[in-house]
Design an enzyme around this catalytic site. Structure first.
Site, short mmCIF file in Angstrom:
data_model
loop_
_atom_site.label_atom_id
_atom_site.label_comp_id
_atom_site.label_asym_id
_atom_site.label_seq_id
_atom_site.Cartn_x
_atom_site.Cartn_y
_atom_site.Cartn_z
N GLU A 1 95.01 -50.97 -62.98
CA GLU A 1 94.35 -50.32 -64.11
C GLU A 1 92.85 -50.50 -63.94
O GLU A 1 92.35 -51.62 -64.00
CB GLU A 1 94.83 -50.91 -65.44
N LEU A 2 92.16 -49.40 -63.70
CA LEU A 2 90.74 -49.46 -63.39
C LEU A 2 89.93 -48.89 -64.55
O LEU A 2 90.40 -48.82 -65.67
CB LEU A 2 90.48 -48.69 -62.08
#
Length: 529
Positions: free
Chosen positions: A249-250
């Site tokens: 998850e960026l």
């Protein structure tokens, strides 16, 4: 003015200081490779027994943890505020509320999500079989989490992972190492209070040069990474050495599309203000771009300008009358100011802020002025890059199609939102917005609702956590096929295809019927066991 550095120049220790005033909170010893090996070994040993626990036993631990959290909100939020610079209100919303909701969902729905699921069987070939999917513990999993929500980011992967029967190693950021030690002790205390081995949960803080030893470790069965895209490339390359699966998850460049028929712009502005400035905009699903249609654009500019002018940067140390906390460091200030300057040169207007803020009480604190930048266009740097800072970016679109073009014109695709009344337009935006999550007439409520999976597309990562999908992601998803009537019927190999093959031509004629209808003639393969 000399600022305290995270990495000690004399003893390799982590200097933990408060971003709001620059004062030292303490020092934390970073982990070495041998410390990582030891932590994984301890978690693996504890997990052998934990995997045998019932769901009721696991629920008891979560209830104990939840009770402690709700009874000690002041201490928890104070620690989070001192270590990350956020305000107490931001901590209550972002640190406590979501974790409590996650535990509530696990208590109510987690067991059902992990029960074996029946699946259809092939007819008629497998009509004497039962097929099911089982969700079993993976072993020891890992979560490498970011600093922006030090309590929430640390505990949320823990509660999911241990509920699924795993042990877990959590690597927190060196930026919030001070509070991590306190927060992990809360989980260990809940395990001990319920009679379980606290070694099940391990906390690691290390310098970047040591981290690959963790992310490539063969003793890790799954990695959840929350952080930046450049670091994600290193984590993925490292994990590939052991073929460890990843959930990544960026960042995001989340867009809020404002349709012309929105009913109450003043009320809407309150949602937008919270969406933009929550935790000094250090929020992965924060609103980074407001894309408004023409009829509402000017009114929105006027309302937001007046409200943003009144925002008061400050610290928990100043009491409760502050709106926007400190940023974790000043490392981003140069490029934030450069992006604002670039936008203004290209035709944008900076109506409020635009520069770092020197706090009169806390000159060593990391503050950036709450900023309003309007008339921003897609080619500007600030429209393409994640700011992760208190900058409200307002862009004008000619119609719904143009708004979608602007919203999708970013390499990111985490979340988004749309505000309006026309159902057809709302549904079109939901359908065509290229991201992992969308809120309609609201901001980021898909995360507060823990039944939903969380994650993005494109440059915002892959995989999901939260919801059934996230809980099952930290499980071994095992396919199982068993006989329906084991005493009556089972599989036997017809003589014509039994090894060694006696007549290849005959065997070929027997097996070449490829459709279910043709295979129906071979039901005699069933036999009494």
């Amino acid at each position: 003015m000399k600022l305290l550095m995270r990495k000690s120049s004399t003893d390799y220790m982590i200097n933990c200081y408060c971003p709001a005033n620059g004062k030292l909170l303490g020092k934390v010893k970073p982990a070495y490779p041998e410390d990582i090996d030891d932590a994984i070994a301890k978690a693996a040993a504890a997990q052998q027994q934990w995997a045998k626990t019932t769901f009721d036993e696991r629920k008891k631990v979560l209830r104990t943890l939840q009770k402690y959290v709700l009874s000690n909100q002041d201490a928890i939020t104070t620690a989070a505020c001192l270590d990350s610079g956020k305000t107490r209100i931001d901590a209550a919303l972002g640190e406590i509320l979501v974790l409590v909701e996650k535990i509530n969902w696990l208590l109510k729905h987690g067991e059902n999500a992990l029960k074996p699921q029946k699946r259809a069987v092939s007819w008629p070939l497998m009509c004497y079989k039962k097929a099911e999917v089982r969700y079993e513990p993976l072993g020891v999993v890992c979560a490498c989490v970011s600093w922006n929500y030090p309590f929430h980011n640390l505990l949320c992967p823990i509660v999911s992972s241990i509920y699924a029967g795993n042990g877990i190693i959590v690597k927190g950021s060196e930026n919030t190492a001070w509070s991590s030690e306190f927060f992990i002790s809360i989980v260990k205390g809940a395990l001990s209070a319920c009679g379980h081995n606290p070694d099940l949960v391990q906390s690691i803080t290390c310098w970047p040069e040591v981290a690959p030893h963790l992310t490539s470790h063969p003793g890790i069965s799954h990695i959840t990474f929350i952080g930046s895209r450049p670091v994600a490339h290193h984590v993925a390359a490292s994990a590939a050495k052991s073929l460890t699966p990843l959930c990544i998850e960026l960042g995001g460049k989340d867009a809020a599309i404002i349709l012309d028929d929105v009913s109450n712009v003043k009320s809407l502005s309150s949602v937008l203000m919270r969406g933009v400035f929550q935790s000094a905009s250090q929020n992965c699903v924060g609103i980074e771009r407001i894309i408004a249609l023409p009829k509402v654009y000017t009114q929105l500019v006027d309302i937001l300008q007046e409200r943003i002018k009144q925002l008061r940067p400050g610290s928990i140390l100043d009491g409760e009358d502050v709106d926007c906390g400190a940023m974790i460091s000043s490392a981003s200030f140069d490029h934030l100011e450069a992006w604002v300057e670039d936008a203004v040169k290209m035709g944008a207007r900076c109506l409020v802020g635009g520069k770092r803020h020197l706090h009169p009480k806390h000159p060593k604190g990391h503050y950036f002025s709450p900023t309003l930048l309007v008339d921003v266009t897609p080619e500007m740097l600030i429209a393409q890059n994640e700011t992760f800072g208190p900058i409200c970016v307002l862009m004008k679109a000619t119609n719904v199609e143009d708004a979608l073009r602007i919203a999708n014109g970013s390499e990111f695709g985490l979340g988004g939102s749309v505000f309006g009344r026309n159902k057809r337009d709302l549904e079109r935006v939901v359908r065509e917005m290229k991201c992992g999550m969308v809120s309609v007439n609201d901001f980021a409520v898909y995360y507060l609702n823990q039944s939903l999976p969380f994650g993005g597309v494109k440059g915002s990562g892959y995989g999901r956590f939260a919801g059934e999908e996230g809980l099952r992601a930290v499980c071994n998803i095992k396919a199982v096929c068993v006989d329906m009537f084991p005493r009556l019927v089972g599989t036997a190999i017809p003589p014509v295809v039994d090894y060694p093959i006696r007549d290849g031509n005959r065997g070929w004629r027997f097996t070449k019927g490829s459709s279910p209808k043709r295979y129906a003639g071979y039901i005699p393969v069933w036999t009494h066991c």
